[in-house]
Scaffold this motif. Structure first.
Motif, PDB file in Angstrom:
ATOM      1  N   TYR A   1      -7.406   7.523  -0.105  1.00 59.21           N
ATOM      2  CA  TYR A   1      -7.378   8.234  -1.151  1.00 59.21           C
ATOM      3  C   TYR A   1      -8.345   7.442  -2.288  1.00 59.21           C
ATOM      4  CZ  TYR A   1      -2.530   6.234  -3.496  1.00 59.21           C
ATOM      5  OH  TYR A   1      -2.251   5.758  -3.831  1.00 59.21           O
ATOM      6  N   GLY A   2      -8.378   6.647  -2.740  1.00 55.74           N
ATOM      7  CA  GLY A   2      -8.953   5.526  -2.990  1.00 55.74           C
ATOM      8  C   GLY A   2      -9.368   4.754  -3.106  1.00 55.74           C
ATOM      9  N   THR A   3     -10.267   3.798  -3.387  1.00 53.63           N
ATOM     10  CA  THR A   3     -10.471   2.407  -3.521  1.00 53.63           C
ATOM     11  C   THR A   3     -10.933   1.925  -4.932  1.00 53.63           C
ATOM     12  OG1 THR A   3     -12.944   3.227  -2.926  1.00 53.63           O
ATOM     13  CG2 THR A   3     -11.393   2.747  -1.048  1.00 53.63           C
ATOM     14  N   HIS A   4     -11.256   0.227  -5.059  1.00 49.42           N
ATOM     15  CA  HIS A   4     -11.979   0.513  -6.323  1.00 49.42           C
ATOM     16  C   HIS A   4     -11.906  -1.697  -5.291  1.00 49.42           C
ATOM     17  CE1 HIS A   4      -7.461  -1.935  -7.464  1.00 49.42           C
ATOM     18  NE2 HIS A   4      -7.136  -1.052  -6.970  1.00 49.42           N
ATOM     19  N   HIS A   5     -12.589  -2.468  -6.167  1.00 53.40           N
ATOM     20  CA  HIS A   5     -12.501  -3.748  -6.371  1.00 53.40           C
ATOM     21  C   HIS A   5     -11.872  -4.507  -6.957  1.00 53.40           C
ATOM     22  CE1 HIS A   5     -16.435  -1.667  -4.614  1.00 53.40           C
ATOM     23  NE2 HIS A   5     -15.859  -2.729  -3.852  1.00 53.40           N
ATOM     24  N   ALA A   6     -11.605  -5.843  -6.737  1.00 54.63           N
ATOM     25  CA  ALA A   6     -10.714  -6.872  -8.043  1.00 54.63           C
ATOM     26  C   ALA A   6     -10.739  -8.141  -8.310  1.00 54.63           C
ATOM     27  CB  ALA A   6      -9.731  -6.061  -7.600  1.00 54.63           C
ATOM     28  N   HIS A   7     -10.706  -8.987  -9.239  1.00 52.88           N
ATOM     29  CA  HIS A   7     -10.991  -9.805  -9.378  1.00 52.88           C
ATOM     30  C   HIS A   7     -11.890 -10.599  -9.191  1.00 52.88           C
ATOM     31  CE1 HIS A   7      -6.859 -10.056  -8.177  1.00 52.88           C
ATOM     32  NE2 HIS A   7      -7.067 -10.036  -6.772  1.00 52.88           N
ATOM     33  N   GLY A   8     -13.210  -9.848 -10.167  1.00 48.42           N
ATOM     34  CA  GLY A   8     -14.578 -10.529 -10.106  1.00 48.42           C
ATOM     35  C   GLY A   8     -14.368 -11.466 -11.348  1.00 48.42           C
ATOM     36  N   LEU A   9     -13.538 -12.125 -11.696  1.00 50.52           N
ATOM     37  CA  LEU A   9     -13.573 -13.302 -11.799  1.00 50.52           C
ATOM     38  C   LEU A   9     -13.628 -14.448 -11.362  1.00 50.52           C
ATOM     39  CD1 LEU A   9     -11.864 -13.274 -15.543  1.00 50.52           C
ATOM     40  CD2 LEU A   9     -14.521 -13.681 -15.331  1.00 50.52           C
ATOM     41  N   HIS A  10     -13.744 -14.328  -9.951  1.00 51.69           N
ATOM     42  CA  HIS A  10     -12.545 -14.836  -8.968  1.00 51.69           C
ATOM     43  C   HIS A  10     -13.770 -15.423  -8.008  1.00 51.69           C
ATOM     44  CE1 HIS A  10      -8.241 -15.790 -10.007  1.00 51.69           C
ATOM     45  NE2 HIS A  10      -8.311 -14.514 -10.940  1.00 51.69           N
ATOM     46  N   SER A  11     -14.941 -14.568  -8.385  1.00 57.42           N
ATOM     47  CA  SER A  11     -16.020 -15.411  -7.488  1.00 57.42           C
ATOM     48  C   SER A  11     -17.054 -15.595  -7.324  1.00 57.42           C
ATOM     49  CB  SER A  11     -16.887 -13.544  -7.242  1.00 57.42           C
ATOM     50  OG  SER A  11     -16.067 -12.413  -6.224  1.00 57.42           O
TER      51      SER A  11
ATOM     52  N   ILE B   1     -19.240  -7.789  -9.012  1.00 59.13           N
ATOM     53  CA  ILE B   1     -18.883  -8.978  -7.583  1.00 59.13           C
ATOM     54  C   ILE B   1     -17.200  -8.944  -7.617  1.00 59.13           C
ATOM     55  CG2 ILE B   1     -21.062 -10.263  -8.386  1.00 59.13           C
ATOM     56  CD1 ILE B   1     -18.662 -11.998 -10.532  1.00 59.13           C
ATOM     57  N   GLY B   2     -16.518  -8.181  -7.943  1.00 59.83           N
ATOM     58  CA  GLY B   2     -15.189  -7.992  -7.140  1.00 59.83           C
ATOM     59  C   GLY B   2     -15.479  -9.504  -6.015  1.00 59.83           C
ATOM     60  N   LYS B   3     -13.724  -9.592  -6.105  1.00 56.00           N
ATOM     61  CA  LYS B   3     -14.022 -11.010  -4.899  1.00 56.00           C
ATOM     62  C   LYS B   3     -12.962  -9.927  -3.469  1.00 56.00           C
ATOM     63  CE  LYS B   3     -13.346 -14.778  -2.621  1.00 56.00           C
ATOM     64  NZ  LYS B   3     -13.137 -14.240  -1.720  1.00 56.00           N
ATOM     65  N   SER B   4     -12.379  -8.640  -3.567  1.00 56.09           N
ATOM     66  CA  SER B   4     -11.135  -8.182  -2.909  1.00 56.09           C
ATOM     67  C   SER B   4     -11.565  -6.901  -3.596  1.00 56.09           C
ATOM     68  CB  SER B   4     -10.159  -8.275  -3.350  1.00 56.09           C
ATOM     69  OG  SER B   4      -9.415  -9.200  -3.533  1.00 56.09           O
ATOM     70  N   PHE B   5     -11.533  -5.800  -2.315  1.00 55.70           N
ATOM     71  CA  PHE B   5     -12.015  -4.437  -1.621  1.00 55.70           C
ATOM     72  C   PHE B   5     -10.856  -3.739  -1.952  1.00 55.70           C
ATOM     73  CE2 PHE B   5     -13.305  -1.127   1.706  1.00 55.70           C
ATOM     74  CZ  PHE B   5     -13.873   0.041   0.095  1.00 55.70           C
ATOM     75  N   VAL B   6      -9.796  -2.940  -2.009  1.00 60.36           N
ATOM     76  CA  VAL B   6      -8.657  -2.281  -1.893  1.00 60.36           C
ATOM     77  C   VAL B   6      -8.737  -1.021  -1.864  1.00 60.36           C
ATOM     78  CG1 VAL B   6      -6.736  -1.940  -3.167  1.00 60.36           C
ATOM     79  CG2 VAL B   6      -8.186  -3.612  -4.351  1.00 60.36           C
ATOM     80  N   VAL B   7      -8.244  -0.580  -0.719  1.00 60.42           N
ATOM     81  CA  VAL B   7      -7.851   0.891  -0.195  1.00 60.42           C
ATOM     82  C   VAL B   7      -6.723   1.353  -0.144  1.00 60.42           C
ATOM     83  CG1 VAL B   7      -8.573   2.818   1.891  1.00 60.42           C
ATOM     84  CG2 VAL B   7      -9.958   0.314   1.236  1.00 60.42           C
ATOM     85  N   TYR B   8      -6.315   2.529  -0.708  1.00 56.56           N
ATOM     86  CA  TYR B   8      -5.178   2.963  -1.039  1.00 56.56           C
ATOM     87  C   TYR B   8      -5.235   4.755  -0.008  1.00 56.56           C
ATOM     88  CZ  TYR B   8      -4.774   0.253  -5.108  1.00 56.56           C
ATOM     89  OH  TYR B   8      -5.276  -0.565  -5.992  1.00 56.56           O
TER      90      TYR B   8
END
Length: 299
Positions: A167-177, A225-232
């Motif tokens: 039902y939802g996605t986003h990217h996280a940790h753009g500073l970490h790439s 450039i978010g390092k992680s792909f997140v799915v809920y």
């Protein structure tokens, strides 16, 4: 440093939570602070013992509200030691890229998640991860390292095949790439390179102080450039069985005028039974390991 966004993945006090492949325990600690009944599970016994120590420290410091509970245990993600429908919430963060049988892990998570329960899955994002693999073989060719790079649609497809409804996605940790690109360029195990040291200090400052400047920068960088792909996703409720139609009984005519009609007990309506409610790095290295949670400080 949390990868799951709890504003998009809310927890209620008393929720039964499984943090699968918990590593150093960052998401398990946050769930405990929010009043959940947490089980942190990992196959790494050393990390589990450390997580158990932090749970005890948090309880002693009064960081967890009344009714919250926390357990750290060793276990196999492909053979979870829990009955069906045991948890309201399952989190698996930066783990599936390490496991050959990712479909088996998804099946186990779906099994222990109750119908209507929620799951959060995070993996390294395809683009930034592809750069790391191109810069360094040592980044992923290590025991327990990353064995695949997920495309977003591939992960979503596997989750749907397992019976989940994203039902939802986003990217996280753009500073970490950029940090991991520097690590790969100068040597994954070379922490003495000046660019790596300088960027590492920036990340620690960001994690500990949360300044507005880095918050805004990460918000702008995450979609790019978010390092992680997140799915809920949720596990759908099982459809209820339709109520059995009550058969109309024909009334037999009396044999004679003097015969008394038989009186039977009334039949009960058939009703359906009520349903019982029932960014890590290769080999779990990552910028999240730069600062341990202190009693009172979120990790």
């Amino acid at each position: 440093m949390l990868t799951v966004d709890f504003s998009r993945f809310p927890l209620a006090p008393g929720d039964r939570v499984l943090d699968l492949g918990c590593g150093a325990g960052r998401h398990a600690f946050e769930c405990y602070r929010r009043g959940a009944q947490v089980v942190a599970l990992d196959q790494n016994g050393e990390e589990i013992r450390e997580v158990a120590k932090w749970f005890a420290a948090m309880k002693e410091a009064g960081e967890a509200p009344a009714g919250a509970s926390a357990t750290a245990m060793e276990g196999d993600a492909l053979n979870l030691p829990f009955p069906d429908d045991s948890f309201d919430v399952v989190i698996i963060s930066e783990v599936m890229e390490h496991i050959p049988d990712d479909k088996g892990v998804l099946a186990e998570m779906v099994r222990v998640l109750r119908p209507g329960g929620r799951i959060a899955v995070t993996v390294p994002r395809y683009g930034p991860e592809k750069v790391c693999w191109a810069l360094s073989d040592a980044y992923h060719e290590v025991e327990g390292g990353h064995i695949r790079i997920y495309r977003g649609d591939e992960l979503l497809g596997k989750m749907r095949e397992a019976g989940l409804e994203p039902y939802g996605t986003h990217h996280a940790h753009g500073l970490h790439s950029p940090y991991w690109w520097l690590k790969c360029a100068f040597g994954v195990d070379n922490d003495k390179a000046l660019p790596v040291q300088a960027y590492h200090k920036l990340l620690v400052w960001d994690i500990m102080k949360k300044p507005l400047a880095t918050r805004l920068a990460e918000r702008a960088l995450n979609p790019v450039i978010g390092k992680s792909f997140v799915v809920y996703a949720t596990k759908p409720h099982l459809p209820e069985a339709p109520a059995a139609a009550e058969a109309d009984e024909p009334v037999a005519a009396p044999a004679t005028k003097t015969a008394e009609p038989a009186v039977g007990k009334p039949r009960k309506s058939a009703r359906p039974a009520a349903a019982k409610a029932p960014a890590k790095s290769p080999a779990k290295r990552g910028a999240s390991s730069t600062a341990k949670p202190s009693a009172g400080a979120a990790k």
